[in-house]
Scaffold this active site. Sequence first.
Site, short mmCIF file in Angstrom:
data_model
loop_
_atom_site.label_atom_id
_atom_site.label_comp_id
_atom_site.label_asym_id
_atom_site.label_seq_id
_atom_site.Cartn_x
_atom_site.Cartn_y
_atom_site.Cartn_z
N HIS A 72 0.57 -1.33 0.07
CA HIS A 72 -0.01 -0.16 0.40
C HIS A 72 1.29 1.44 0.21
CE1 HIS A 72 -3.21 2.75 0.77
NE2 HIS A 72 -3.75 2.81 1.57
N HIS B 179 -1.56 0.39 -12.34
CA HIS B 179 -2.07 0.94 -11.49
C HIS B 179 -3.30 -0.02 -11.68
CE1 HIS B 179 -4.33 3.80 -8.70
NE2 HIS B 179 -3.41 3.87 -7.79
N ASP C 214 3.64 6.76 -7.91
CA ASP C 214 5.38 5.96 -7.22
C ASP C 214 7.01 6.30 -7.66
OD1 ASP C 214 3.36 5.60 -4.39
OD2 ASP C 214 2.82 4.02 -6.38
#
Length: 411
Positions: free
Chosen positions: A282, A321, A377
Site C-alpha cells: 500500500h 495501476h 510512485d
Amino acid sequence: MASQPTPAPAANDNAARETLSITDNRTGKTYQVPIRDGTIRAMDLRQIKTDAEDFGLMTYDPAFMNTASTRSSITFIDGDKGILRYRGYPIEQLAEKSNFLETAYLILYGELPTEAQYKDWEYKILHRTFLHENIKMVMQAFRYDAHPMGMFISTVAALSTYYPESAQVGDPEVRFKQITRLIAKVPTIAAFSYRHIRGLPYVYPDNDLSYTGNFLRMLDMMTQVKYEPDPVKAHALDVLFILHADHEQNCGTNAMRAIGSSQVDPYSAMAGAAAALYGPLHGGANEEVLKMLTQIEHVKNVPAFIEKVKKGEGRLMGFGHRVYKNYDPRAKIIKRTADQVFQTTGVNPLLEIALELERIALQDDYFVSRKLYPNVDFYSGLIYQAMGFPVAFFPVLFAIPRTVGWLAQWV
C-alpha cells in the site's frame, strides 16, 4: 414529410430497464433486481434461494475487485481517461493554484473556502500543532532505531487517551475538533519520529510558518535563530500532499471506515488506517521503485532490464495501476515538481535511469498494449530522496496528507 419525434418511453418502461433479470437455473425462478448507478445491492441477491432452508445467494469478491462499498462524492476517478478530481475539481488545477490546507478544507467540506473561512481554518490548524509533553515522552521511549511509521501509528493511537471526549463521535462539534487536531498534529508526530531516528532533539512547532514550512522547520532546524524554509521544498511538499490527500476506497480508507463503523474515536480508527498504509503493498510502492532503479545501476542497463521484464524475469515497479489504465494524472504533476526540486537539491543520480526507463517503456508495444503507464510512485520516491528523506520515512510522508482523506471518509 418531416420526421416525427420519437415519443419518450413511459415511466414504467424506464423503471423496467433499470433492473437486472436473473434466472436461477437450479429452480427455474426469475428475479428482478434493481440497478442504481450501475450497481446492484448484494442483499437483493439474498432472496434467491433453492428452498426455505437455503440462506440465500451471496457474492464472493476477495479484495473488493468489483464491489462498491459506499456512495461518496469526495473523489472521482476515471481510470481509462486518467482523470482524478476532488469534489469536482481537477487535481491539475488544485496542484497548480491551491495549497494543501485549502485542498483539505475542500475535501472535508465539499467546497473551497472563502478568504475568511480559510483564515479561520488555517488558524485552527496551525494553533493545534503542539503535542502534550507526555506524548513526547512516549515517543522518546522508543528504541533509537525504531521505524518511524511504527512510532507514528503508536503515537496517533495514544492521542485517544489524551482526548477522552473524542469518543463522543455522535457530537458534530467534538468530531470537528478532533479533525483539526489530527490534521494539525500529524506533521509534529512525523517530524518527532524523524528527529528520533537521527538522534536529534525534537523541535517544537512555529505557528508563524505555513503548514509545510513548519513541517520542514521541525525536520531540519539546527542552531538557527529563525529558520526560514526553502520555498521550493515547501511548495513541493504542498503539491505532494495534495496529490496524496485521498484516492477513493483503497486499503487504508477501507480500514478507517471499517474500524470507524464501531463508533470508536478517530485516533484509534486512524491508527488502524495508518497500519494498513504501513504495508509494502500500500504505502511502500515508491520504495520499491528506488530499489529497482538502484539495481539497474546505470542507464546503459535499461534495455536489458526491459527485456527481462518482458520475459517475466523481473517487475517494472512504478508502472501500471489497479484503477488507472492511462497515464496517472498525479505522475505528470510530480514529474514537473521533480524538475523544480532538482534545481535546488541537485539531480538525483537515479533520475537519468528513470527517464530512460519511462522513454523506452512508453514506446514499447508490450507495455503500451497492457496500458502500463507511470504512476504516482514512479517519481515521488526520487523527490523524497533528493530532499534528504530516508526510505523508511516515505510511508510517514504518505500518512500526513492521507489523514485528510481518512477523516473525510470517516466523518
